[in-house]
Design an enzyme around this catalytic site. Structure first.
Site, PDB file in Angstrom:
ATOM      1  N   HIS A 112      24.613  32.118 -22.990  1.00  0.00           N
ATOM      2  CA  HIS A 112      25.385  33.213 -23.573  1.00  0.00           C
ATOM      3  C   HIS A 112      26.792  32.697 -23.908  1.00  0.00           C
ATOM      4  CE1 HIS A 112      27.804  36.919 -23.466  1.00  0.00           C
ATOM      5  NE2 HIS A 112      26.680  37.554 -23.756  1.00  0.00           N
ATOM      6  N   ASP A 189      25.387  31.196 -13.904  1.00  0.00           N
ATOM      7  CA  ASP A 189      25.654  32.493 -14.514  1.00  0.00           C
ATOM      8  C   ASP A 189      24.488  33.418 -14.137  1.00  0.00           C
ATOM      9  OD1 ASP A 189      25.895  34.687 -16.122  1.00  0.00           O
ATOM     10  OD2 ASP A 189      25.881  33.601 -18.023  1.00  0.00           O
ATOM     11  N   GLN A 192      21.929  37.784 -15.851  1.00  0.00           N
ATOM     12  CA  GLN A 192      20.590  38.333 -16.133  1.00  0.00           C
ATOM     13  C   GLN A 192      19.633  38.186 -14.959  1.00  0.00           C
ATOM     14  OE1 GLN A 192      19.828  40.049 -18.774  1.00  0.00           O
ATOM     15  NE2 GLN A 192      21.629  39.615 -20.025  1.00  0.00           N
ATOM     16  N   CYS A 353      24.367  37.057 -28.704  1.00  0.00           N
ATOM     17  CA  CYS A 353      25.499  36.261 -28.212  1.00  0.00           C
ATOM     18  C   CYS A 353      25.107  34.828 -27.874  1.00  0.00           C
ATOM     19  CB  CYS A 353      26.175  36.884 -26.977  1.00  0.00           C
ATOM     20  SG  CYS A 353      26.905  38.463 -27.331  1.00  0.00           S
TER      21      CYS A 353
END
Lengths: 398, 143
Positions: A112, A189, A192, A353
């Site tokens: 992303h 990250d 999600q 994105c």
């Protein structure tokens, strides 16, 4: 399951854009309203009862987050405005101080924007390089390919645990083990993933993990930065101001507080943090393993049905998360989304994105369905029914 | 305009867009135009001679509305003077923004006379106009 908990689901919509943000259960809405209605005071000021109560609620949430991701210490949990701010803090506050010209930052082309652009800036400013881990035929990251991407100059690997378009689950634990053997940092990250499967930062071995509350039934504007304590100690605060300083007299006499307060300048998003606490309580009540299993089954149900439609091309057939990316043959993804909107079906069209992903997949834009535990088979059936008839899409997409 | 005719016109231009992907040379001026909120992304190429629009071509990825709107715009603007082109563009923009406009000069682009009812698609129809305006403004400075 648990549909009755969500006021938004009383409306006549089919919400399939959970990768963008999730709906909020009544208990989260109530917790936020309760703060604004019954004890609306600032934190860190315990001079009177309601402020003391704010402190309690705020710090209790830190403990809830610690437990939720199994961090070792409470001080390793920093509240931010969201996943994006967390990643920027890591890149700027930590890596800016240690990165050198020939260092390499290893990411993938399916990240992303918020896990790409902070590294691009670092590269531009300090001359370090951003390199990409080669993806396999299904656009997956394998440990083998990570090894191929690593050179003696690799300083940090920054990866989503689950990507927002392909939805693949990366072997983070194996990557961390290998990276640490080679003195490489790993930034995960979790935007999600944290809401969709059990997270255990100690088991994963991540040095940093970031996520947003709003993608896990919590409010917008609040997120988490987890970092191993020894690294957070070195993370320089980007924001300076109230709440985070111990004392100051002059330029040379500024003393900052300890973690975690040192990294939370200014009045925090108190309502947001309290809402996040309620969201964690809510998810725990259902159980993360149960959520994961339910989502996997529902994804399989959706994919099996989509596979029977000849004009649908699924981009991420092999993935194992609730994300299904597809295209309707010959129809622009945005037109498909507009068509579904006419039937109150909310999906996302576009590049999500992940703008450098197109180099990898060869497809610029896709329709994306992202499921959560409150979606059900009836909703999937309704979506599939609408997608089945290409003539109808063609006729009604304008 | 009758709803069926409107639809047919838009679909006809979407499926057979005028001058899409046409080969162009260095006598064309290029502009890229895209919508921040969506994924439409068009490159528009304009060739002007003697203050007249000689040719326009385009390329890129965009939804049915953007593509058809661009194709119609191209069809209607070729052959017009820059002055006439501005007048046309202004009228189209007025129509989409629900302001009074002159029906007589918009030709096929009247197919978008009810696009204002779909708020999320207004920008799709306007996108090619945003691009062409940029080129013409540049040319005006050059002249």
């Amino acid at each position: 399951m648990n549909r009755e908990d969500f006021p938004m689901l009383q409306k006549d919509i089919i919400y399939l854009d959970n990768g963008a943000t999730t709906l909020k259960p009544q208990s989260v809405i109530d917790a936020i309203t309760d703060y604004y209605t019954n004890y609306s005071a600032n934190a860190h000021r315990g001079d009177y009862d309601i402020s003391f109560h704010v402190d309690e609620m705020y710090e209790n949430t830190r403990e809830k987050v610690r437990k939720f991701i199994n961090a070792k210490e409470k001080e390793e949990i920093i509240f931010t405005s969201g996943d994006t701010e967390s990643l920027n803090m890591i890149a700027r506050g930590f890596f800016e101080n240690i990165i050198e010209k020939d260092d390499e930052i290893l990411i993938t082309q399916s990240e992303h924007a918020s896990n790409v652009l902070p590294w691009f800036r670092l590269s531009k400013k300090y001359g370090c390089k951003v390199k990409y881990i080669p993806l396999d035929d299904s656009h997956y990251v394998t440990l083998e390919n990570v090894k191929k991407g690593i050179t003696p100059n690799t300083r940090v690997i920054a990866l989503a645990q689950i990507t927002n378009v392909i939805g693949d689950i990366r072997p983070i634990k194996e990557i961390c083990t290998y990276a640490h053997e080679h003195n490489i940092f790993v930034v995960v990250d979790g935007a999600q993933s944290v809401a969709h499967k059990k997270t255990d930062v100690q088991d994963l071995g991540a040095d940093f993990l970031t996520f947003s509350a709003h993608k896990m039934c919590g409010p917008t504007g609040v997120g988490v930065l987890y970092g191993r304590k020894e690294f957070l100690e070195q993370l320089e605060p980007i924001n300076l101001g109230g709440g985070m300083n111990e004392s100051f007299d002059s330029v040379d006499e500024v003393y900052l507080k300890e973690l975690p307060t040192r990294l939370e300048a200014g009045t925090p998003n108190i309502a947001g943090v309290i809402g996040l606490g309620a969201a964690i309580d809510y998810l725990n009540k259902i159980g993360m393993d149960k959520i994961r299993e339910y989502e996997q089954n529902l994804r399989k149900y959706l994919v099996d049905k989509l596979l029977t439609i000849p004009h649908i091309d699924i981009i991420n057939l092999e993935s194992d998360s609730g994300i299904v990316a597809f295209n309707v043959e010959g129809i622009f993804s945005q037109d498909v989304a507009y068509y579904l909107n006419k039937y109150n079906v909310c999906i996302r069209a576009g590049n999500h994105c992940a703008k450098i992903l197109k180099k990898e997949v060869g497809v610029t834009n896709t329709c994306r369905v992202s499921l959560y535990f409150y979606n059900n088979e009836e909703e999937v059936d309704a979506l599939v029914e609408l997608l089945k008839d290409k003539e109808k899409i063609w006729k009604e997409m304008l | 305009m009758d709803e069926n005719i409107r639809r047919e016109l838009i679909m006809e231009h979407y499926q057979n867009p005028r001058n899409k992907g046409k080969e162009i040379d260095e006598t064309y001026q290029k502009v890229n135009t895209n919508n921040a909120s969506c994924i439409d992304n068009l490159d528009i190429y304009v060739k002007v001679e003697d203050k007249k629009i000689k040719d326009i071509a385009f390329d890129g990825e965009a939804c049915a509305i953007s593509t058809a709107s661009c194709s119609m715009m191209i069809t209607n603007l070729i052959g017009k003077t820059i002055q006439e082109a501005y007048e046309y563009i202004e009228n189209f923009e007025r129509m989409v923004e629900e302001k009074p406009y002159d029906e007589n000069i918009l030709e096929s682009a009247l197919a978008f006379n009810e696009i204002y009812k779909q708020n999320n698609r207004k920008n799709c129809a306007l996108l090619p106009y945003k691009g062409i305006r940029q080129i013409l403004d540049q040319l005006k400075e050059d002249i």
